[in-house]
Structure formats: C-alpha cells, structure tokens
Write an enzyme that holds these catalytic residues in place. Structure first.
Site, PDB file in Angstrom:
ATOM      1  N   ARG A  21       2.847  -0.385  10.607  1.00 60.90           N
ATOM      2  CA  ARG A  21       3.855  -0.303  11.680  1.00 60.90           C
ATOM      3  C   ARG A  21       4.241  -1.633  12.312  1.00 60.90           C
ATOM      4  O   ARG A  21       5.432  -1.854  12.562  1.00 60.90           O
ATOM      5  CB  ARG A  21       3.397   0.715  12.733  1.00 60.90           C
ATOM      6  N   ASP A  35     -13.811  14.887  -3.086  1.00 61.39           N
ATOM      7  CA  ASP A  35     -13.798  16.212  -3.713  1.00 61.39           C
ATOM      8  C   ASP A  35     -15.074  16.328  -4.535  1.00 61.39           C
ATOM      9  O   ASP A  35     -15.925  15.425  -4.482  1.00 61.39           O
ATOM     10  CB  ASP A  35     -12.530  16.353  -4.590  1.00 61.39           C
ATOM     11  N   LYS A  54      -7.593   8.027  -0.543  1.00 63.15           N
ATOM     12  CA  LYS A  54      -8.791   8.470   0.204  1.00 63.15           C
ATOM     13  C   LYS A  54      -9.383   9.732  -0.415  1.00 63.15           C
ATOM     14  O   LYS A  54      -9.514  10.780   0.235  1.00 63.15           O
ATOM     15  CB  LYS A  54      -8.452   8.692   1.676  1.00 63.15           C
ATOM     16  N   LYS A  92       0.851  -1.188   0.000  1.00 63.73           N
ATOM     17  CA  LYS A  92       0.000   0.000   0.000  1.00 63.73           C
ATOM     18  C   LYS A  92       0.884   1.235   0.000  1.00 63.73           C
ATOM     19  O   LYS A  92       1.790   1.357   0.818  1.00 63.73           O
ATOM     20  CB  LYS A  92      -0.911   0.019   1.228  1.00 63.73           C
ATOM     21  N   THR A 127     -10.366   3.793  10.878  1.00 61.51           N
ATOM     22  CA  THR A 127     -10.207   2.948  12.075  1.00 61.51           C
ATOM     23  C   THR A 127      -9.662   3.729  13.272  1.00 61.51           C
ATOM     24  O   THR A 127      -9.625   3.210  14.386  1.00 61.51           O
ATOM     25  CB  THR A 127      -9.295   1.740  11.782  1.00 61.51           C
ATOM     26  N   ASP A 186      -3.541   4.364  -1.763  1.00 61.18           N
ATOM     27  CA  ASP A 186      -4.470   4.801  -0.704  1.00 61.18           C
ATOM     28  C   ASP A 186      -4.560   6.323  -0.670  1.00 61.18           C
ATOM     29  O   ASP A 186      -3.938   6.978   0.163  1.00 61.18           O
ATOM     30  CB  ASP A 186      -3.977   4.249   0.638  1.00 61.18           C
TER      31      ASP A 186
HETATM   32  O1  C5P Z   1       0.612   1.157  11.037  1.00 63.50           O
HETATM   33  P1  C5P Z   1      -0.772   0.625  10.846  1.00 63.50           P
HETATM   34  O2  C5P Z   1      -0.841  -0.877  10.685  1.00 63.50           O
HETATM   35  O3  C5P Z   1      -1.736   1.159  11.879  1.00 63.50           O
HETATM   36  O4  C5P Z   1      -1.207   1.244   9.425  1.00 63.50           O
HETATM   37  C1  C5P Z   1      -2.493   1.093   8.872  1.00 63.50           C
HETATM   38  C2  C5P Z   1      -2.517   1.673   7.496  1.00 63.50           C
HETATM   39  O5  C5P Z   1      -3.851   1.573   7.005  1.00 63.50           O
HETATM   40  C3  C5P Z   1      -2.125   3.153   7.413  1.00 63.50           C
HETATM   41  O6  C5P Z   1      -1.424   3.324   6.194  1.00 63.50           O
HETATM   42  C4  C5P Z   1      -3.438   3.884   7.349  1.00 63.50           C
HETATM   43  O7  C5P Z   1      -3.366   5.075   6.595  1.00 63.50           O
HETATM   44  C5  C5P Z   1      -4.324   2.860   6.642  1.00 63.50           C
HETATM   45  N1  C5P Z   1      -5.754   2.979   6.902  1.00 63.50           N
HETATM   46  C6  C5P Z   1      -6.293   2.926   8.170  1.00 63.50           C
HETATM   47  N2  C5P Z   1      -7.640   3.064   8.356  1.00 63.50           N
HETATM   48  C7  C5P Z   1      -8.456   3.222   7.318  1.00 63.50           C
HETATM   49  C8  C5P Z   1      -7.928   3.260   6.017  1.00 63.50           C
HETATM   50  C9  C5P Z   1      -6.559   3.117   5.846  1.00 63.50           C
HETATM   51  O8  C5P Z   1      -5.560   2.748   9.140  1.00 63.50           O
HETATM   52  N3  C5P Z   1      -9.750   3.285   7.493  1.00 63.50           N
END
Ligand code: C5P
Length: 236
Positions: free
Chosen positions: A212, A70, A67, A38, A121, A65
C-alpha cells in the site's frame, strides 16, 4: 542464502490489486524502479497466476505469496506445480514440521525457493493469546524460523521487530523477508508490527515487502524509489 546485488533487488512490491490489468498497469508505471513483485491471494483469485509466468518472462522476479497450509500430500503437490510457474519465492506457513517437509519435497530439484511464514505481521500478543498461545510473537517467530531452517527452507517471513534476533540466532544462512514496512508518514493500516525500511535492513532483513505505501501512493514510482533509497542508505 539471499542473492542480490543492489538495493533495488531487495524491494518486493506487493501487487495487491483486484485485477490483472490493474497489476499490469502498475508494473508499467513502476518501470525500472522495481524488479521484484509479489503476487498474492487477492490477485490469484482473479487470474493472477498467469501473471507470474508473464512477469517472469519479462525478466522480473516474482514472489508467489500463497501461504500454503494443508495436509502434506496436498502441500507437496501444490508446491511441485508452483515450481513450474517461474516464481522465485513461494510462501508456506511455518507452523509444523510435516507441512514444511512436504513443501521442501515438492520444491526439490527446482529453482523455487520456499519461505516460511512465521507469525503474520498483523498478529500481536493478544491475537496469539486468543489461540491459546502464550509465547510472545518474538519467541514464536524464532521457534518457527528455527523449524523452517531445520526443514531446509530458503528463508522466512518475519517483521522487522524479530529480524535482529532471527539473524543473530540462526546466522546468515536463512533469508529474511520483511513486510509491515512503513515510513513514519505512511498509514499503518491493518499491520501491527511495523518498522521503517532503514531499521528493518539494519536489523538483518534481506528483502522488504511493501504494497500500500507504494501502490496506493499518488506517485507510485517516486514512492518506490524512496524505499530503494532508504534500503541503499541503510546498507551504505
Ligand atoms: O500494504 P502492505 O505493505 O501492508 O502489504 C504487505 C504485504 O505483505 C501484503 O501483501 C501481505 O499479504 C504481505 N504479508 C504480510 N505479512 C506477512 C506475510 C505477508 O503483510 N507475514
């Protein structure tokens, strides 16, 4: 509908790093443990769009990603341009019909698959209340998933907490992509609605997005393989 043949194809690793060279090094480190990446806002702000084509050219799948949210004209044309990047997935906020319809028109005739972001989330009921939204995150996710489905999107992004309800209400025709994935020993960070990989898969998620817990681990490849094994064990 979701198309994957193995546990490995269901893990999407977020390249949330500050520079393209660091992202390239992470892809090399992860090797064949990871086939789906991603690329999000952080990297795109520093040349990351070119990496979409580069990774796709190496036979890897890329989730772009962005998002998007607009006016319809801008969304449609942005999606049309994204469709030639080689990305497999592109996100658009699933807040309203006009945005989703424009996005679907922009992707028409291309291989790009659109995912509607339902409720981030990181957002909980208190954050929604602050926006004047009294519906629970779970109800709002379902409303927005329904809208995304009606507008012809391929799938949605939702936490593991809502996957089961979305799957049982909307059936198998909508791919569910779930971030906020953590083993009990992983730090939660800014995520509010987290689930383990096993429970997200058991509840109907098709793809898990993890950043992460893999890219900040001292052994990223071993961390990625742990997630792949968890996905495999949940489907066995
Ligand atoms: O580091 P972590 O596992 O929390 O990263 C989650 C990834 O998923 C990030 O890149 C974040 O931008 C993305 N994301 C998210 N929640 C969403 C959509 C995308 O955490 N609803």
């Amino acid at each position: 509908m979701a198309d994957y043949a193995s546990a490995r194809e269901r893990l999407i690793v977020g390249l949330d790093v500050p520079e393209v060279d660091i992202a390239r090094a992470m892809v090399r480190t992860l090797g064949d443990a990871v086939v789906f990446y991603k690329i999000g806002l952080e990297l795109v702000m520093r040349g990351g769009l070119g990496l979409v084509q580069e990774l796709a050219g190496q036979g890897l799948k890329v989730f772009l990603d962005m998002k998007l949210l607009d006016i319809p004209n801008t969304v449609e044309k942005a999606v049309r341009n994204a469709a030639v990047s080689g990305a497999t997935f592109l996100t658009v906020h699933a807040t309203d019909r006009k945005t989703l319809t424009a996005a679907a028109q922009g992707a028409a005739g291309s291989k790009l698959k659109l995912l509607g972001v339902t409720v981030l989330t990181s957002i909980d009921a208190n954050d929604l209340a602050e926006q004047g939204i009294t519906r629970s995150p779970q109800d709002l996710v379902l409303d927005r998933a329904r809208l995304a489905h009606a507008c012809g999107l391929h799938g949605i992004v939702a936490s593991g907490h809502e996957a089961k309800r979305v799957r049982s209400t909307l059936g198998p025709g909508l791919a569910i992509v779930t971030p906020g994935i953590r083993f009990p020993d992983n730090a939660t960070g800014d995520q509010a609605r987290v689930t383990t990989p096993q429970s997200a898969i058991a509840d109907g998620a098709d793809y898990l997005v993890v950043a992460r817990p893999i890219i900040a681990d001292p052994s990223p490849r071993a961390a990625a393989l742990r997630f792949v094994e968890a996905i495999a064990s949940a489907t066995a």
